[in-house]
Design a protein around this motif. Structure first.
Motif, PDB file in Angstrom:
ATOM      1  N   ASP A  62       0.811  -1.216   0.000  1.00 28.09           N
ATOM      2  CA  ASP A  62       0.000   0.000   0.000  1.00 28.09           C
ATOM      3  C   ASP A  62       0.848   1.271   0.000  1.00 28.09           C
ATOM      4  O   ASP A  62       0.311   2.375   0.083  1.00 28.09           O
ATOM      5  CB  ASP A  62      -0.959   0.003   1.193  1.00 28.09           C
ATOM      6  CG  ASP A  62      -0.240  -0.105   2.525  1.00 28.09           C
ATOM      7  OD1 ASP A  62       0.933  -0.505   2.521  1.00 28.09           O
ATOM      8  OD2 ASP A  62      -0.853   0.208   3.562  1.00 28.09           O
ATOM      9  N   ASN A  77      -2.103   2.741  -6.801  1.00 31.93           N
ATOM     10  CA  ASN A  77      -3.263   3.391  -7.395  1.00 31.93           C
ATOM     11  C   ASN A  77      -3.558   2.898  -8.802  1.00 31.93           C
ATOM     12  O   ASN A  77      -4.562   3.285  -9.393  1.00 31.93           O
ATOM     13  CB  ASN A  77      -3.064   4.911  -7.424  1.00 31.93           C
ATOM     14  CG  ASN A  77      -2.966   5.505  -6.039  1.00 31.93           C
ATOM     15  OD1 ASN A  77      -3.575   5.008  -5.101  1.00 31.93           O
ATOM     16  ND2 ASN A  77      -2.185   6.568  -5.898  1.00 31.93           N
ATOM     17  N   ARG A 133       1.451   7.196  -0.274  1.00 35.77           N
ATOM     18  CA  ARG A 133       0.458   7.380  -1.335  1.00 35.77           C
ATOM     19  C   ARG A 133       0.239   8.858  -1.642  1.00 35.77           C
ATOM     20  O   ARG A 133       0.075   9.255  -2.799  1.00 35.77           O
ATOM     21  CB  ARG A 133      -0.853   6.712  -0.919  1.00 35.77           C
ATOM     22  CG  ARG A 133      -1.871   6.596  -2.047  1.00 35.77           C
ATOM     23  CD  ARG A 133      -3.014   5.693  -1.659  1.00 35.77           C
ATOM     24  NE  ARG A 133      -3.969   5.555  -2.752  1.00 35.77           N
ATOM     25  CZ  ARG A 133      -5.071   4.818  -2.689  1.00 35.77           C
ATOM     26  NH1 ARG A 133      -5.338   4.149  -1.586  1.00 35.77           N
ATOM     27  NH2 ARG A 133      -5.888   4.741  -3.722  1.00 35.77           N
TER      28      ARG A 133
END
Length: 472
Positions: A329, A335, A458
């Motif tokens: 992650d 993404n 992220r």
């Protein structure tokens, strides 16, 4: 070291004259001789029977121990608290012999060690390397320079990307497993300390730096060799990089004929393939393809029709939560990333191309795509599909890809077994459709938290607009 490197390069060039095994034996003999010379030089160094050079500032004074020289022309070792120093009787100056001088002067060890390790890496997969070399020679002699150059670049991409990606994922797992406070919420201080310590050691000790580089090269050669010989079943799905590879002990040459006669087509409605029902989203479930990675997940293929054919858009994420539970992650691919290429259903050279056969182009190569099996639902819509791509250059099969796809992101083991049976009936097993030759593609639940993870990494990738640069 430069002389030894020249000798090794010269021996590699001799591969055109002798086979791989003979070359390897010859190199091992040379390594043995070089090891003996290195050992002799090492003993001479330890006994101080060779010339020592000590540099202080910009001046260099040479000292040589000799029983036959006048004392005023000789030097001697003097024991200090924590090091030995070499005293010159001429100028009464001391030049410290640091504790790592032996490591610095022992670089002779890296030559026999490196040559032995790299030779052993080749030797373990000698048959695979020999077959690769002969296949490239055949390809080069039967194709134009531009065709061969494009094929070589395409093969190198797959051959190098897999061995390089795995260490990156491994380091990423170590990074995110490291304890302690994180700098800017990204990198743990303990990882920074460990990395800095390792970098200092490599910079400080040349011998260790040489050995680390040699070991890395040997591991790369061994990894590529494993993808060439095909003995590791875990690599067959995404790293079967051999040219004209074998199936059940028999080498399968080239690709099926472009008209599809070598493949049985299980197409509905009298072998007519409807591209209108082909468009839309398909989910990959099993693939045989060395341009893909088993670490990827949520792979889907969007097909949009055009006047001359269609546009493929492949959507992938990675690495998978199963293969990288700590770092998946934080990946820039978390993404998703997209790759697009085109397919032409209109063939200017053929008035009526074979049903379900198109010509696709992308990534610097052109290749046919065969739709070999289609399954329909109760309304006649295509809901399962098996397609096969193959690239042949100069009579040598460079690449083969097999995709098991369906309209649903979930599929049962029984449904996959049925697809394997249909692929076997279509004649795809020699090209990689057997269960042990394919790897499973995982899919996450769209409603689960897997698709809704937010962290500093992220956010960083989003600020840097990484997706824009990765999409092709």
């Amino acid at each position: 070291q430069r002389q030894s490197l020249t000798e090794i390069v010269t021996l590699i060039s001799c591969m055109k004259l002798i086979n791989m095994k003979t070359w390897s034996v010859f190199l091992i003999v040379m390594v043995t001789l070089k090891s003996g010379i290195a050992l002799k030089n090492g003993i001479a160094f330890v006994l101080s029977k060779r010339t020592l050079t000590s540099r202080t500032g910009t001046e260099s004074t040479r000292y040589q121990r000799s029983r036959h020289r006048h004392p005023s022309q000789s030097g001697c070792f003097v024991k200090q608290k924590n090091h030995w120093s070499l005293r010159s009787i001429n100028d009464d100056k001391e030049s410290p012999l640091a504790t790592d001088d032996f490591l610095r002067s022992s670089n002779f060890l890296s030559i026999p060690f490196g040559a032995s390790l790299i030779t052993g890496s080749f030797w373990m997969h000698a048959d695979g390397w020999t077959h690769l070399y002969s296949s490239f020679e055949e390809m080069k002699s039967n194709s134009s320079p531009s065709e061969f150059s494009s094929a070589l670049q395409f093969w190198l991409f797959g051959a190098l990307s897999h061995p390089l990606l795995n260490p990156i994922i491994g380091v990423s797992e170590i990074l995110h497993a490291s304890p302690g406070t994180k700098l800017a919420g990204l990198v743990p201080i303990s990882f920074v300390a460990m990395f800095t310590c390792g970098a200092w050691i490599l910079v400080r000790f040349q011998l260790l730096r040489n050995l680390a580089g040699i070991t890395a090269m040997a591991l790369l050669i061994s990894a590529i060799g494993a993808g060439l010989d095909g003995r590791d079943n875990s690599l067959l799905g995404d790293y079967n990089i051999q040219l004209d590879d074998s199936y059940q002990g028999k080498v399968v040459k080239g690709c099926p004929a472009p008209d599809g006669d070598a493949l049985y087509r299980n197409l509905p409605e009298n072998a007519v393939f409807d591209y209108q029902r082909y468009q839309g989203r398909w989910y990959w479930h099993e693939v045989h393809d060395w341009t893909q990675f088993h670490e990827m997940y949520d792979t889907s293929l969007d097909i949009r029709l055009t006047e001359t054919g269609y546009v493929n858009t492949l959507n992938i994420k990675g690495p998978s939560p199963l293969t990288s539970p700590l770092s998946w992650d934080k990946s820039p691919l978390m993404n998703g990333v997209k790759y697009s290429w085109v397919g032409k259903t209109v063939d200017e050279k053929r008035s009526s191309p074979p049903p379900g056969t198109s010509l696709e182009s992308g990534f610097g190569v052109v290749f046919p795509n065969y739709i070999v099996d289609v399954n329909t639902d109760e309304n006649g819509n295509y809901n399962e599909l098996i397609q096969f791509q193959c690239i042949e250059v100069g009579g040598v099969r460079l690449y083969e890809g097999i995709d098991f796809m369906s309209r649903n992101s979930e599929i049962t083991d029984a449904e996959l077994q049925q697809m394997h049976r249909r692929a076997t009936a279509a004649g795809l097993d020699p090209y990689g459709s057997a269960p042990e030759q394919m790897h499973r593609v995982g899919h996450s639940d769209a409603s689960s938290a897997v698709n809704d993870r937010t962290n500093e990494w992220r956010k960083l990738w989003k600020r840097l607009e990484v997706e824009k640069y990765l999409d092709q």
